[in-house]
Design an enzyme around this catalytic site. Structure first.
Site, PDB file in Angstrom:
ATOM      1  N   LYS A  23     -50.124  16.841 -17.993  1.00 12.14           N
ATOM      2  CA  LYS A  23     -51.594  16.086 -18.108  1.00 12.14           C
ATOM      3  C   LYS A  23     -52.477  17.911 -17.387  1.00 12.14           C
ATOM      4  CE  LYS A  23     -53.361  13.002 -16.225  1.00 12.14           C
ATOM      5  NZ  LYS A  23     -53.385  12.262 -14.934  1.00 12.14           N
ATOM      6  N   ARG A  93     -55.685  14.776  -9.386  1.00  3.29           N
ATOM      7  CA  ARG A  93     -54.981  13.583 -10.062  1.00  3.29           C
ATOM      8  C   ARG A  93     -53.626  14.143 -10.347  1.00  3.29           C
ATOM      9  NH1 ARG A  93     -58.106  10.136 -14.512  1.00  3.29           N
ATOM     10  NH2 ARG A  93     -59.739  11.545 -14.793  1.00  3.29           N
ATOM     11  N   GLY A 102     -48.869   5.638 -14.157  1.00  2.00           N
ATOM     12  CA  GLY A 102     -49.074   4.825 -12.725  1.00  2.00           C
ATOM     13  C   GLY A 102     -47.780   4.804 -11.726  1.00  2.00           C
ATOM     14  N   MET A 104     -47.828   7.876  -9.590  1.00  2.00           N
ATOM     15  CA  MET A 104     -48.437   8.353  -8.678  1.00  2.00           C
ATOM     16  C   MET A 104     -49.190   8.325  -9.471  1.00  2.00           C
ATOM     17  SD  MET A 104     -46.095  12.336  -9.037  1.00  2.00           S
ATOM     18  CE  MET A 104     -46.210  12.319 -11.007  1.00  2.00           C
ATOM     19  N   ARG A 337     -52.685  12.966 -24.502  1.00  2.00           N
ATOM     20  CA  ARG A 337     -50.828  12.670 -24.623  1.00  2.00           C
ATOM     21  C   ARG A 337     -50.547  12.273 -25.680  1.00  2.00           C
ATOM     22  NH1 ARG A 337     -51.051   9.203 -18.946  1.00  2.00           N
ATOM     23  NH2 ARG A 337     -51.524   7.228 -19.628  1.00  2.00           N
ATOM     24  N   HIS A 455     -16.591  -4.390 -14.218  1.00  3.33           N
ATOM     25  CA  HIS A 455     -16.536  -5.492 -15.487  1.00  3.33           C
ATOM     26  C   HIS A 455     -17.388  -6.202 -16.460  1.00  3.33           C
ATOM     27  CE1 HIS A 455     -14.726  -9.414 -17.220  1.00  3.33           C
ATOM     28  NE2 HIS A 455     -13.579  -8.899 -16.975  1.00  3.33           N
ATOM     29  N   ARG A 561      -9.547  -2.259 -26.577  1.00  2.00           N
ATOM     30  CA  ARG A 561      -8.944  -2.100 -25.206  1.00  2.00           C
ATOM     31  C   ARG A 561      -7.874  -3.572 -25.737  1.00  2.00           C
ATOM     32  NH1 ARG A 561     -13.320  -0.828 -22.822  1.00  2.00           N
ATOM     33  NH2 ARG A 561     -13.780   0.736 -21.445  1.00  2.00           N
ATOM     34  N   ARG A 617      -5.315   0.781 -27.926  1.00  2.00           N
ATOM     35  CA  ARG A 617      -5.442   1.626 -26.484  1.00  2.00           C
ATOM     36  C   ARG A 617      -4.189   0.526 -25.906  1.00  2.00           C
ATOM     37  NH1 ARG A 617      -9.485   1.972 -21.661  1.00  2.00           N
ATOM     38  NH2 ARG A 617      -8.721  -0.054 -21.564  1.00  2.00           N
ATOM     39  N   GLU A 745      -8.211  11.127 -18.762  1.00  2.00           N
ATOM     40  CA  GLU A 745      -8.962   9.984 -17.861  1.00  2.00           C
ATOM     41  C   GLU A 745      -8.407  10.633 -16.166  1.00  2.00           C
ATOM     42  OE1 GLU A 745      -9.362   5.972 -18.890  1.00  2.00           O
ATOM     43  OE2 GLU A 745      -6.744   5.975 -19.053  1.00  2.00           O
ATOM     44  N   SER A 764      -9.234  11.293 -26.451  1.00  2.00           N
ATOM     45  CA  SER A 764     -10.277  10.157 -25.973  1.00  2.00           C
ATOM     46  C   SER A 764     -10.606  10.488 -24.501  1.00  2.00           C
ATOM     47  CB  SER A 764     -10.144   9.080 -26.649  1.00  2.00           C
ATOM     48  OG  SER A 764     -11.238   8.498 -25.984  1.00  2.00           O
ATOM     49  N   GLY A 766     -11.402   9.166 -21.267  1.00  2.00           N
ATOM     50  CA  GLY A 766     -12.114   7.895 -20.646  1.00  2.00           C
ATOM     51  C   GLY A 766     -12.927   8.283 -19.700  1.00  2.00           C
ATOM     52  N   THR A 767     -14.115   8.717 -19.406  1.00  2.00           N
ATOM     53  CA  THR A 767     -14.924   9.544 -17.968  1.00  2.00           C
ATOM     54  C   THR A 767     -14.919   8.163 -17.556  1.00  2.00           C
ATOM     55  OG1 THR A 767     -16.837   8.363 -20.455  1.00  2.00           O
ATOM     56  CG2 THR A 767     -15.991  10.635 -19.454  1.00  2.00           C
ATOM     57  N   ASN A 768     -14.796   6.781 -17.980  1.00  2.00           N
ATOM     58  CA  ASN A 768     -15.190   5.792 -15.989  1.00  2.00           C
ATOM     59  C   ASN A 768     -14.052   6.461 -15.735  1.00  2.00           C
ATOM     60  OD1 ASN A 768     -17.229   4.631 -18.332  1.00  2.00           O
ATOM     61  ND2 ASN A 768     -15.423   2.904 -19.251  1.00  2.00           N
ATOM     62  N   ASP A 769     -12.019   6.248 -15.589  1.00  2.00           N
ATOM     63  CA  ASP A 769     -11.696   6.104 -14.671  1.00  2.00           C
ATOM     64  C   ASP A 769     -11.902   7.901 -14.319  1.00  2.00           C
ATOM     65  OD1 ASP A 769      -9.554   4.746 -13.801  1.00  2.00           O
ATOM     66  OD2 ASP A 769      -9.395   4.220 -16.315  1.00  2.00           O
ATOM     67  N   CYS A 831     -14.627   7.940 -25.101  1.00  2.00           N
ATOM     68  CA  CYS A 831     -15.057   6.403 -25.357  1.00  2.00           C
ATOM     69  C   CYS A 831     -15.040   5.877 -23.701  1.00  2.00           C
ATOM     70  CB  CYS A 831     -13.241   5.743 -25.621  1.00  2.00           C
ATOM     71  SG  CYS A 831     -12.507   5.936 -24.502  1.00  2.00           S
ATOM     72  N   TYR A 851     -16.453  12.739 -31.712  1.00  2.00           N
ATOM     73  CA  TYR A 851     -16.979  11.821 -31.783  1.00  2.00           C
ATOM     74  C   TYR A 851     -17.527  11.591 -30.993  1.00  2.00           C
ATOM     75  CZ  TYR A 851     -12.298   9.299 -30.740  1.00  2.00           C
ATOM     76  OH  TYR A 851     -11.660   9.229 -30.792  1.00  2.00           O
TER      77      TYR A 851
HETATM   78  C1  PEP Z   1     -12.572   4.932 -19.440  1.00  2.00           C
HETATM   79  O1  PEP Z   1     -11.528   4.611 -18.555  1.00  2.00           O
HETATM   80  O2  PEP Z   1     -13.489   5.856 -19.701  1.00  2.00           O
HETATM   81  C2  PEP Z   1     -12.105   3.985 -20.215  1.00  2.00           C
HETATM   82  C3  PEP Z   1     -12.163   4.680 -21.927  1.00  2.00           C
HETATM   83  O3  PEP Z   1     -11.003   2.928 -19.925  1.00  2.00           O
HETATM   84  P1  PEP Z   1     -11.447   1.633 -19.298  1.00  2.00           P
HETATM   85  O4  PEP Z   1     -12.997   1.568 -19.011  1.00  2.00           O
HETATM   86  O5  PEP Z   1     -11.186   0.394 -19.692  1.00  2.00           O
HETATM   87  O6  PEP Z   1     -11.087   2.029 -18.443  1.00  2.00           O
HETATM   88 MG    MG Z   2     -10.040   4.174 -18.418  1.00  2.00          MG
END
Ligand code: PEP
Ligand code: MG
Length: 875
Positions: A23, A93, A102, A104, A337, A455, A561, A617, A745, A764, A766-769, A831, A851
């Site tokens: 602003k 402001r 909205g 602040m 804005r 899950h 999977r 996989r 992972e 690849s 596996g950024t979850n694990d 992934c 990718y």
């Molecule tokens: C992960 O671990 O990032 C992954 C893609 O595998 P999953 O979620 O099936 O463990």
């Molecule tokens: Mg995994």
């Protein structure tokens, strides 16, 4: 030299957004290009950060600079702050770098007290106006600065209206309002034990401090997390001369958009009210007039207004959202804005601005928020129907869209009721793979436990079904089929509505509307595809999901999977038989039953993908996830397998693990039972050969080994795959190239990526694990305590949703560098769920991955995020 913490409007410009806030920098820029702006000054974001660094106090250095600019403002306006002849009143402001509508607080009419109000009456001859401004100020100041709920003041107004026998605030007379001012001050004293501050300088400093504090109010903290705004940005504070739209019939106020914010239509959309203040337009007590009417009432002002709107849009090269006020026949613009807009409008405006030659395609690509594209592809609540509802609880916005249906507490019931034609929402403590059919049947999924990679969240995103996860406020009794929240009990006969984009939960039925995709979507996405370097694949397990992904523009499958195929009714028995087998002979017998089905799965996938890269996989989850838990199911399985019930029960119990996520899963299964990997490799290779021969697609199967942490375990499993595959290829006398790669992972795999790359032909991430293992907290349980981390500001965002670039990201960088050193042409992708998060996609682009892979519904978002990353940081 003293550091500068306060800037007069004519000392800044649009390039100083980080320091002056959105602003403030726009007010400076408007001043610079000659738009009539009520003048003022900006206390910088650095002053806000300093306030926090100094233990929430403001130093004399900063207040000194504020007072100095106040003198300047008095000079420019010819008014005096607290003066009795021509008093200067100001608005205060907030204004952060990113707009946070909205979130602040704002204070208007500051500078009024018992003396200056008299001067205002003398100056305007309008006693009602002066006292109305005064009572509004007391109310706002008390609410925003002193935290006295404004409802208490509203109650006093209502009481006065009742006593006077009138309906509207505007029916109250000057005397009434004067009396109200007295009552307000008395109430203030009762609450605070001191008089309402009459010294305008004290009012000003207290208000500035309140804006600083509001940067950290709970609303703002949640908004920041949802919109990736770091706490370290801080907010600026704008102090601006008040101009009044409520000074009589030649004054007025309104809001304007340079294009329609709902549809994107290229037509100014503006409304105004004569003799009113800004809040009257917003509050909806009086109906505003369309701007065209101004042409009849004040043609010269109308022309000036239109000219300025055009000038601002041309200057900023984007749709503008503006506030304006006419004070006694003089037009002012109070702010401008880039306007918030719906996803449909965003696409139309971006495409139109290119056609109008205002923007290049690359510039236009940056004008649409990737996350907004998500809303385009999913149902949303009907705005009109939503209006009267307040949420009963809030969980994590795990998968976007809106859903409404009757509550069901088991997957089985969800499936049955759906088949009878009922719309249902599946409400569970948490979901497990067993629930898949109920999840498919449900309109939406709501869980008490679990985070953004639980899950429920992962599967719902994959299916494009709305999901709210981890809502700990709900008490769910699955056995008694009861849901309790806020003291109210809901049963299977009640409706529930959930919003997977905000996490809001409503205890009523709210209508949903289906998404509409316009032609602008295709045009815009084609521009994004032309620009981006990063490929986008999808996580898809079935031919149906894969087909969906391809329509959304996926260029391959980054993760199939295989275990998700094992739960179908016609195969779970064989899978269970395989798991409880006592020896290899039994296991091979069961695997032989699964092989044709698994091959059929892959044939389906290859047919849909038509030769696009497809990564499959090997089996990953702990085996006991597939086993029955209920006695009747165990008995049925025992009968099928010609086993004693007790014997089977004890086998199942022996498979129990204390910490299954770190237990017997991933490649460890193939090390123990190589015949499983052998069966899967056979299915993959035979399916590829069949489809290649039948359809002529150029298929190069990518076989991926999960959860590798050590080169030797990778080599062990890889040898099984290559021996199996080479044998089939030789026997069939065909040519088929295939790749064997690994997930990265486990932190150890990232750290030893140079060794791992000797065997792996692709990585690849596996950024979850990898996130789970790097932080050392469970992806299923973290949702329960991470909210404490946000509240206490230990974390600003969910590391399972937005990649932790500092820690987990570093492992990705290390593995990328080491992997490429060993194998320069190694293919690298991601992934984990982060593959569909815009800032994480940008990180992947910058690190140089080939990718990203994400759930099908997020593919368009990832395509756009990848294009934006390229425009912003050409690599
Ligand atoms: C992960 O671990 O990032 C992954 C893609 O595998 P999953 O979620 O099936 O463990
Ligand atoms: Mg995994």
């Amino acid at each position: 030299m003293e550091k500068k913490y306060v800037y007069f409007f004519n000392e800044g410009d649009a390039s100083m957004r980080n320091l002056l806030g959105g602003k403030g920098s726009n007010l400076a820029e408007m001043t610079k290009i000659g738009i009539p702006v009520p003048q003022g000054f900006i206390v910088t974001t650095e002053a806000c950060n300093k306030y926090y660094d100094d233990g929430k106090t403001i130093t004399d250095e900063v207040t000194g600079q504020i007072y100095k600019q106040l003198v300047e403002l008095e000079k420019v306006t010819g008014k005096q702050f607290g003066g009795l002849e021509n008093p200067l009143l100001v608005s205060v402001r907030s204004g952060a770098r990113a707009s946070m509508p909205g979130m602040m607080d704002t204070i208007l009419n500051l500078g009024l007290n018992d003396e200056t109000v008299e001067a205002m009456i003398r100056l305007t001859g309008n006693e009602r106006f002066a006292y109305d401004s005064y009572r509004r100020f007391i109310q706002m100041f008390s609410d925003v600065v002193m935290e006295i709920d404004k409802k208490n003041f509203e109650a006093l107004i209502d009481k006065m209206k009742e006593e006077r026998g009138v309906k509207l605030d505007t029916d109250l007379t000057a005397d009434d309002l004067k009396e109200l001012v007295g009552q307000f001050k008395e109430y203030y004293k009762k609450e605070k034990g001191e008089d309402f501050p009459s010294d305008p300088k004290k009012q000003l400093i207290e208000s500035i401090l309140a804006v600083f504090r509001s940067w950290d109010n709970p609303r703002a903290v949640v908004y920041r997390r949802l919109n990736d705004i770091p706490a370290s940005w801080g907010t600026a504070v704008n102090v601006q001369e008040m101009v009044f739209g409520n000074k009589g019939e030649t004054s007025g106020t309104g809001v304007a958009f340079s294009r329609n914010p709902s549809t994107g239509e290229h037509k100014i959309f503006a409304e105004y009210l004569m003799n009113a203040q800004g809040e009257d337009v917003v509050a909806g007590i009086r109906t505003p007039e369309p701007i065209e009417k101004l042409n009849e009432e004040m043609p010269e002002i109308y022309k000036e207004f239109m000219d300025i709107v055009h000038k601002l849009e041309n200057h900023y090269k984007d749709m503008q959202d503006m506030e304006f006020t006419i004070e006694e026949g003089k037009l002012y613009f109070l702010q401008t804005r880039n306007g918030k807009r719906t996803a449909q409008a965003a696409l139309k405006i971006a495409v139109d601005l290119v056609e109008e030659k205002m923007l290049t395609k690359e510039e236009a690509i940056l004008k649409v928020e990737p996350k907004q594209l998500d809303t385009l592809l999913h149902p949303a609540f009907d705005i009109k129907d939503l209006e009267d509802n307040t949420p009963i609880a809030k969980g994590l916005p795990a998968s976007p869209g809106a859903a409404c249906g009757k509550i069901t507490f088991t997957a089985k019931e969800a499936k049955e009721r759906h088949e009878k034609g009922e719309k249902v929402v599946l409400v569970r403590l948490e979901t497990s793979p067993e629930d898949i059919e109920g999840m498919i049947a449900a309109e939406g999924i709501l869980t008490v436990r679990g985070g953004m990679t639980s899950h429920a969240a992962v599967v719902a995103r994959g299916m494009g079904t709305c999901c709210v996860a981890g809502c700990g406020e709900l008490k769910v009794d699955e056995a008694k089929k009861k849901l309790t929240v806020g003291g109210k009990v809901y049963t299977g006969d009640d409706y529930i509505s959930i919003d997977g984009s905000t996490g809001n939960i409503y205890g009523t039925s709210i209508k949903t509307v289906d998404p509409e995709i316009s032609g602008h979507f295709e045009t815009f996405m084609a521009w994004a595809d032309d620009v981006r370097k990063l490929k986008v694949r999808a996580n898809a397990d079935t031919p149906g999901d894969a087909a969906q992904a391809v329509t959304f523009g996926a260029e391959g499958i980054g993760l199939c999977r295989t275990e998700h195929m094992f739960f179908a009714e016609d195969r779970i028995a064989a899978v269970r038989e395989m798991i409880v087998s006592k020896n290899e002979v039994q296991r091979r017998k069961a695997l032989a039953k699964i092989l044709p089905m698994q091959k059929e799965d892959f044939v389906g996938l290859y047919e849909v993908m038509e030769g696009k890269p497809t990564t499959i996989r090997l089996l990953d989850p702990p085996l006991h996830e597939f086993l029955p838990t209920h006695e009747d199911e165990i008995r049925a399985l025992a009968k099928d397998m010609e086993l004693e019930y007790e014997e089977l029960k004890s086998t199942i119990e022996s498979l129990h693990e204390v910490n299954p996520m770190m237990g017997h899963r991933g490649c460890r299964l193939a090390v123990s039972y190589p015949e499983i990997a052998e069966m899967q490799a056979t299915a993959i290779i035979e399916a590829a050969i069949e489809v290649k021969e039948r359809k002529g697609f150029d298929i190069v199967p990518e076989i991926m080994i999960p959860l590798v942490g050590e080169i030797k375990e990778l080599k062990y499993v890889k040898d099984i795959i290559t021996t199996t595959a080479d044998k089939i290829i030789k026997e069939k006398g065909v040519e088929l190239k295939y790749l064997v790669g690994t997930m990265i992972e486990i932190p150890r795999a990232a750290l030893t990526a140079d060794e791992i790359a000797k065997e792996a032909e692709f990585f690849s991430f596996g950024t979850n694990d990898l996130t789970q293992m790097t932080f050392g907290f469970s992806r299923d349980d973290a949702g329960n305590f991470l909210k404490d981390y946000y509240e206490k500001k230990v974390y600003e965002s969910d590391p399972f949703a937005k990649l932790d670039q500092t820690g987990v990201g570093q492992l990705i960088e290390i593995a990328t560098e080491k992997g490429r050193k060993t194998r320069p042409d190694i293919k690298l992708g991601i992934c984990g769920e982060h593959g569909g998060d815009p800032s994480s996609v940008e990180f992947c682009h910058n690190v140089g991955l080939n990718y990203v892979s994400c759930s099908p519904f997020r593919v368009p978002l990832a395509r756009l995020a990848a294009a934006q990353a390229q425009v912003k940081n050409k690599r």
